[in-house]
Motif scaffolding. Structure first.
Motif, PDB file in Angstrom:
ATOM      1  N   HIS A 197       0.678  -1.261  -0.047  1.00 42.76           N
ATOM      2  CA  HIS A 197       0.143   0.110   0.022  1.00 42.76           C
ATOM      3  C   HIS A 197       0.783   1.316  -0.086  1.00 42.76           C
ATOM      4  O   HIS A 197       0.298   2.440  -0.353  1.00 42.76           O
ATOM      5  N   SER A 198       2.165   1.240   0.355  1.00 48.90           N
ATOM      6  CA  SER A 198       2.627   2.564   0.477  1.00 48.90           C
ATOM      7  C   SER A 198       3.392   2.880  -0.885  1.00 48.90           C
ATOM      8  O   SER A 198       3.828   4.032  -0.905  1.00 48.90           O
TER       9      SER A 198
ATOM     10  N   PRO B  63       1.202   6.257  -2.741  1.00 45.52           N
ATOM     11  CA  PRO B  63       1.581   7.392  -2.739  1.00 45.52           C
ATOM     12  C   PRO B  63       2.378   8.012  -3.709  1.00 45.52           C
ATOM     13  O   PRO B  63       2.617   9.155  -4.402  1.00 45.52           O
ATOM     14  N   VAL B  64       3.603   6.983  -3.962  1.00 45.95           N
ATOM     15  CA  VAL B  64       4.593   7.207  -4.957  1.00 45.95           C
ATOM     16  C   VAL B  64       4.331   7.132  -6.371  1.00 45.95           C
ATOM     17  O   VAL B  64       4.475   7.950  -7.162  1.00 45.95           O
ATOM     18  N   TRP B  65       3.124   6.412  -6.733  1.00 44.90           N
ATOM     19  CA  TRP B  65       2.343   6.378  -7.928  1.00 44.90           C
ATOM     20  C   TRP B  65       1.773   7.534  -8.124  1.00 44.90           C
ATOM     21  O   TRP B  65       1.920   8.099  -9.283  1.00 44.90           O
TER      22      TRP B  65
ATOM     23  N   GLU C 171       2.549  10.440  -7.042  1.00 46.97           N
ATOM     24  CA  GLU C 171       3.631  11.575  -7.044  1.00 46.97           C
ATOM     25  C   GLU C 171       4.012  11.452  -8.816  1.00 46.97           C
ATOM     26  O   GLU C 171       4.514  12.322  -9.405  1.00 46.97           O
TER      27      GLU C 171
ATOM     28  N   PRO D  21       5.501  20.211  -0.293  1.00 46.10           N
ATOM     29  CA  PRO D  21       5.271  19.066   0.889  1.00 46.10           C
ATOM     30  C   PRO D  21       4.024  18.711   0.679  1.00 46.10           C
ATOM     31  O   PRO D  21       3.037  19.566   0.707  1.00 46.10           O
ATOM     32  N   LEU D  22       3.461  17.576   1.139  1.00 43.76           N
ATOM     33  CA  LEU D  22       2.374  16.960   1.363  1.00 43.76           C
ATOM     34  C   LEU D  22       1.882  17.496   2.724  1.00 43.76           C
ATOM     35  O   LEU D  22       2.911  17.579   3.737  1.00 43.76           O
ATOM     36  N   THR D  23       0.627  18.152   3.025  1.00 39.66           N
ATOM     37  CA  THR D  23      -0.100  18.308   4.265  1.00 39.66           C
ATOM     38  C   THR D  23      -1.153  17.095   4.652  1.00 39.66           C
ATOM     39  O   THR D  23      -1.420  17.090   5.658  1.00 39.66           O
ATOM     40  N   GLY D  24      -1.414  16.504   3.542  1.00 38.05           N
ATOM     41  CA  GLY D  24      -2.603  15.511   3.747  1.00 38.05           C
ATOM     42  C   GLY D  24      -2.352  14.467   2.591  1.00 38.05           C
ATOM     43  O   GLY D  24      -2.142  14.876   1.442  1.00 38.05           O
ATOM     44  N   LEU D  25      -2.833  13.342   2.922  1.00 38.98           N
ATOM     45  CA  LEU D  25      -2.798  12.089   1.895  1.00 38.98           C
ATOM     46  C   LEU D  25      -4.128  11.345   2.453  1.00 38.98           C
ATOM     47  O   LEU D  25      -4.400  11.120   3.650  1.00 38.98           O
ATOM     48  N   THR D  26      -4.849  10.706   1.529  1.00 36.28           N
ATOM     49  CA  THR D  26      -6.015   9.857   1.818  1.00 36.28           C
ATOM     50  C   THR D  26      -5.799   8.971   0.582  1.00 36.28           C
ATOM     51  O   THR D  26      -5.578   9.179  -0.514  1.00 36.28           O
ATOM     52  N   VAL D  27      -6.002   7.644   0.863  1.00 35.12           N
ATOM     53  CA  VAL D  27      -6.143   6.571  -0.225  1.00 35.12           C
ATOM     54  C   VAL D  27      -7.375   5.582   0.154  1.00 35.12           C
ATOM     55  O   VAL D  27      -7.435   5.348   1.621  1.00 35.12           O
ATOM     56  N   ARG D  28      -8.075   5.181  -0.810  1.00 32.13           N
ATOM     57  CA  ARG D  28      -9.042   4.097  -0.607  1.00 32.13           C
ATOM     58  C   ARG D  28      -8.692   2.956  -1.348  1.00 32.13           C
ATOM     59  O   ARG D  28      -8.659   3.020  -2.567  1.00 32.13           O
ATOM     60  N   TYR D  29      -8.356   1.943  -0.814  1.00 29.55           N
ATOM     61  CA  TYR D  29      -7.910   0.666  -1.661  1.00 29.55           C
ATOM     62  C   TYR D  29      -9.153  -0.012  -1.819  1.00 29.55           C
ATOM     63  O   TYR D  29      -9.812  -0.742  -1.173  1.00 29.55           O
TER      64      TYR D  29
END
Lengths: 154, 154, 154, 154
Positions: D38-39, D42-44, D46, D71-79
């Motif tokens: 899952h980590s 965020p690379v993809w 980017e 720089p990121l202040t927030g990140l969300t991912v729904r898998y």
């Protein structure tokens, strides 16, 4: 319930100034073979270098603040056995070559339980300024050079 | 506005069956030296292996489905020049050794613009079953072995 | 010269069964902004989950051996301040939601020196079999479920 | 034998200025669950941002040369579904919020064959100078701000 892990960095043998860093294999470091992916070993070597240099009395952050960076010029790894998720590994490191402009470190990766030699390796480094120009550290940063020499002498 | 990137995988020279994969250096692959971190090179080599094996007429997923995995036994990298964020790199790969139980690949990493040899390297692989027991691929999977042989012959 | 690092995993407050893992930012985790790349935070969260589950009396390797895997269904991170190379970070974790088929963990990343809240986050997980089919853990693995419940109760 | 892969970055729909980057899941990106860890998402994301900004007529390297980092202040991912080794994935990206000091991008990860929505996500970014002080890009870099505005308008 109370729980803790001790991660210890010790000078193993006085005569060769070898250090040991301990890491635990992370889930993200595994691959679909079910083993730690081979590209993690250079990262673990680097963790050991950070600890080693810090143990020598100066942190790598300080080396970088002095304007010296140490990019790799060479890397070798011999993979002997697979490492697995949650394995506790000892990364042994020693400085095996030193010139005014170059460093070479050697590594052993050991699993204690059950005990096995997981891998060996080397990294070669140039010493350069932030714009990647070689620096004669012996001349220009004698204090840092002596620090490295002490690591070799012992 | 319309935009596209061509990522091409070509057989460079017929006589040595060399392939080229192209990658673009990712932001996440940089480090605070401002260059691509050295631990990415083995990952890029692996991207080239995936492409190479697929180009040989069988995907690595298929090799794994046949119950064969090819963990690294050895890795060497010679870093010649730094690679930077957004650099387009060609990873040249060829199969340089083959035995019934082992493979060795050789690599060159080239930046086209401005043209520079960034790095060279090798990876050595055992061929083993999923429980990490060596497999004589020549005997037990002759079709896959012939595929590798053809890569050597050409 | 003698040197060691203590990495401690402690139950911070009995009433909310929160655990803390400590990590040191690795050089490979930095990017050309000079800070820890944002994609490392989910990896650090996972290190904390491994420690948390182990601290609960069963390792995540054991959970996987029982045929249960816990892939992420959701991830959130709020980045408050940058983390830097060699920073020692505490990753606080607690189990904040539990159903027979789902888990949610919450995280805080703290730098002690100088003290700062670096980030907060959550991960949501399904509980599924190795072929990715949902498992009712309460029914099928009551012992493991009770372990998770205890983490919530306290 | 001749072989190539086309990696295409296209403007999907003129009216929302959405772009698509294509990536192939790398072996190193898998974990012992047999899926892409899952980590990597965020690379993809980017990678897609790099392509998107480049497609907007200015590369992110240029943005950094102007002294602005994001720089990121927030990140969300729904898998939604797992992605597997060698899967070819399309990363759709659009700019969904813009203020003089902030950006928000939204993402969809699609596998074409068999077609599936793999994940959705967002990233929030501050716009700051290299020493991490907020920059009013609308005022201080109006050309770059207009570039972002155009991405929103369409």
């Amino acid at each position: 319930m109370f729980y803790y892990i001790l991660i210890e960095l010790t000078k193993l043998r006085k005569d060769d100034f070898m250090y040991t860093s301990k890491i635990v294999v992370r889930y993200a470091e595994t691959d679909q073979m079910g083993i730690a992916h081979h590209s993690n070993y250079p990262v673990w070597f680097e963790v050991a270098r950070t600890d080693f240099i810090k143990a020598s009395g100066i942190s790598y952050s300080d080396v970088e603040k002095a304007g010296i960076i140490t990019p790799l010029t060479g890397l070798t790894v011999r993979y002997k056995q697979a490492a697995f998720y949650e394995d506790e590994l000892s990364i042994h490191i020693k400085l095996t070559r030193l010139t005014p402009v170059r460093l070479e470190f050697s590594y052993e990766v050991i699993r204690e339980n059950p005990r096995a030699l997981i891998a060996t390796g080397t990294t070669s480094h140039g010493m350069v300024s932030k714009d990647l120009v070689p620096v004669n550290v012996k001349k220009e940063h004698p204090k840092i050079y002596r620090m490295f020499e002490e690591c070799m002498d012992n």
